[in-house]
Design a protein around this motif. Structure first.
Motif, mmCIF file in Angstrom:
data_model
loop_
_atom_site.group_PDB
_atom_site.id
_atom_site.type_symbol
_atom_site.label_atom_id
_atom_site.label_comp_id
_atom_site.label_asym_id
_atom_site.label_seq_id
_atom_site.Cartn_x
_atom_site.Cartn_y
_atom_site.Cartn_z
ATOM 1 N N HIS A 172 -44.145 -14.320 100.434
ATOM 2 C CA HIS A 172 -43.452 -15.050 99.383
ATOM 3 C C HIS A 172 -42.157 -15.638 99.944
ATOM 4 O O HIS A 172 -41.429 -14.969 100.688
ATOM 5 N N SER A 173 -41.864 -16.868 99.573
ATOM 6 C CA SER A 173 -40.660 -17.534 100.057
ATOM 7 C C SER A 173 -39.465 -17.259 99.150
ATOM 8 O O SER A 173 -39.605 -16.679 98.063
ATOM 9 N N LEU A 174 -38.312 -17.717 99.569
ATOM 10 C CA LEU A 174 -37.110 -17.556 98.752
ATOM 11 C C LEU A 174 -37.201 -18.364 97.457
ATOM 12 O O LEU A 174 -36.533 -18.034 96.474
ATOM 13 N N ASN A 175 -38.032 -19.403 97.443
ATOM 14 C CA ASN A 175 -38.248 -20.134 96.188
ATOM 15 C C ASN A 175 -38.844 -19.209 95.132
ATOM 16 O O ASN A 175 -38.461 -19.261 93.957
ATOM 17 N N ALA A 176 -39.774 -18.377 95.551
ATOM 18 C CA ALA A 176 -40.383 -17.429 94.612
ATOM 19 C C ALA A 176 -39.349 -16.417 94.141
ATOM 20 O O ALA A 176 -39.332 -16.038 92.959
ATOM 21 N N THR A 267 -40.790 -27.198 101.894
ATOM 22 C CA THR A 267 -39.623 -26.388 101.561
ATOM 23 C C THR A 267 -39.609 -25.993 100.090
ATOM 24 O O THR A 267 -38.820 -25.138 99.694
ATOM 25 N N ASN A 268 -40.480 -26.595 99.290
ATOM 26 C CA ASN A 268 -40.560 -26.278 97.865
ATOM 27 C C ASN A 268 -41.621 -25.230 97.547
ATOM 28 O O ASN A 268 -41.750 -24.806 96.400
ATOM 29 N N SER A 269 -42.374 -24.815 98.556
ATOM 30 C CA SER A 269 -43.480 -23.890 98.312
ATOM 31 C C SER A 269 -42.964 -22.501 97.955
ATOM 32 O O SER A 269 -41.947 -22.046 98.481
ATOM 33 N N VAL A 270 -43.696 -21.811 97.063
ATOM 34 C CA VAL A 270 -43.320 -20.436 96.705
ATOM 35 C C VAL A 270 -43.889 -19.425 97.696
ATOM 36 O O VAL A 270 -43.473 -18.264 97.694
ATOM 37 N N ASP A 271 -44.833 -19.849 98.517
ATOM 38 C CA ASP A 271 -45.390 -18.984 99.555
ATOM 39 C C ASP A 271 -45.266 -19.662 100.904
ATOM 40 O O ASP A 271 -44.993 -20.871 100.999
ATOM 41 N N MET A 272 -45.524 -18.905 101.946
ATOM 42 C CA MET A 272 -45.408 -19.415 103.300
ATOM 43 C C MET A 272 -46.364 -18.623 104.177
ATOM 44 O O MET A 272 -46.466 -17.397 104.040
ATOM 45 N N ALA A 273 -47.080 -19.315 105.048
ATOM 46 C CA ALA A 273 -47.990 -18.652 105.981
ATOM 47 C C ALA A 273 -47.559 -18.966 107.403
ATOM 48 O O ALA A 273 -47.110 -20.084 107.695
ATOM 49 N N VAL A 274 -47.704 -17.974 108.282
ATOM 50 C CA VAL A 274 -47.328 -18.181 109.674
ATOM 51 C C VAL A 274 -48.450 -17.749 110.604
ATOM 52 O O VAL A 274 -49.231 -16.843 110.294
#
Length: 282
Positions: A172-176, A267-274
């Motif tokens: 989960h990103s900081l947006n979430a 940068t607006n996504s609520v999730d992030m995959a690496v």
């Protein structure tokens, strides 16, 4: 009564209590969790069927999955990803806490004639002599782990990967985090009898920890003969904080996406995959 309500509404320190084992091994709750996993229309315990199919198609293409590719899926649940990996000829291992989910995954593998290795245990304690080309941890499982647990799991990933092997996971990103609010709710038979077949009163306290970028959903389930507390912790990440954590544990983050289906990072996504690659120590 006042003291009990004070206890219900008390705020613990981040990751002070950990109840994952209770959640996944309780006979009744694990059954409800499996039902959510297998509901193909919703993104609750796992993502919906269409997303999973799109995700696996991208993973197979992106990582060049073939008959000699060995994959370990940590937190495999009822085998929604492992089944499809095996159907694409990969050599697959799945690890999950839930005996009920593993039992279901094995049944599906048997029905489809797939040779998948399933291990029912806490993946933090998992050991194997096998080495993998790809390790996956999907549906933000990584976020539920404390800092020390994340260090443990990354050490295991580093040990279990072949030279040049990769990890794919989402968080989960900081947006979430910014979208979460502190709330207190109370409900009779909360979540439609999710916690028990008996009648109960359910309290939910959602706490935010701004400095640590952590949230807690604290469920207190009051039944006639017992009171249970379930702690659902989530850590949130920026690109920099996730990259730093991986680099400190022997990995290089080589790619970043908005999800595990390869959607371009936003940068607006609520999730992030690496995608992170194992770095050999010198």
């Amino acid at each position: 009564m006042f003291n009990k309500l004070e206890e219900i509404n008390s705020r613990p320190m981040p990751f002070q209590f950990y109840t994952a084992e209770d959640l996944w091994t309780d006979e009744y709750t694990s059954k409800k969790m499996l039902e959510y996993h297998l509901n193909e229309a919703v993104d609750l315990s796992s993502r919906n069927k269409d997303f999973i199919a799109r995700s696996v198609k991208w993973i197979v293409s992106h990582f060049g999955i073939h008959s000699n590719t060995s994959i370990a899926d940590f937190g495999c649940g009822p085998g929604l990803y492992t089944t499809l990996f095996a159907e694409n000829n990969a050599d697959v291992t799945g690890i999950d806490f839930s005996e009920r989910s593993i039992r279901y995954a094995k049944k599906i593998a048997d029905q489809r004639g797939l040779n998948i290795t399933y291990c029912q245990q806490n993946y933090l304690a998992f050991e194997t002599e096998k080495r993998f080309d790809l390790i996956t941890m999907i549906f933000c499982d990584y976020c539920a782990l404390s800092p020390s647990q994340r260090k443990t799991i990354l050490a295991k990933f580093h040990n279990f990967l072949k030279l040049g092997g990769s990890v794919l996971l989402d968080v989960h990103s900081l947006n979430a985090f910014n979208n979460r609010d502190e709330v207190v709710t109370y409900e009779y038979n909360q979540l439609d009898h999710f916690w028990s077949s008996e009648n109960y009163y359910g309290f939910l306290n959602t706490f935010k920890y701004d400095q640590e970028k952590v949230t807690l959903d604290k469920y207190t389930i009051v039944e006639e003969k017992r009171i249970r507390v379930v702690y659902n912790w989530l850590q949130y990440f920026s690109q920099d904080s996730l990259r730093e954590e991986f680099e400190e544990n022997g990995f290089e983050v080589v790619e970043c996406y908005s999800d595990v289906a390869g959607s371009a990072f936003s940068t607006n996504s609520v999730d992030m995959a690496v995608v992170a690659r194992k770095v050999e120590s010198t």
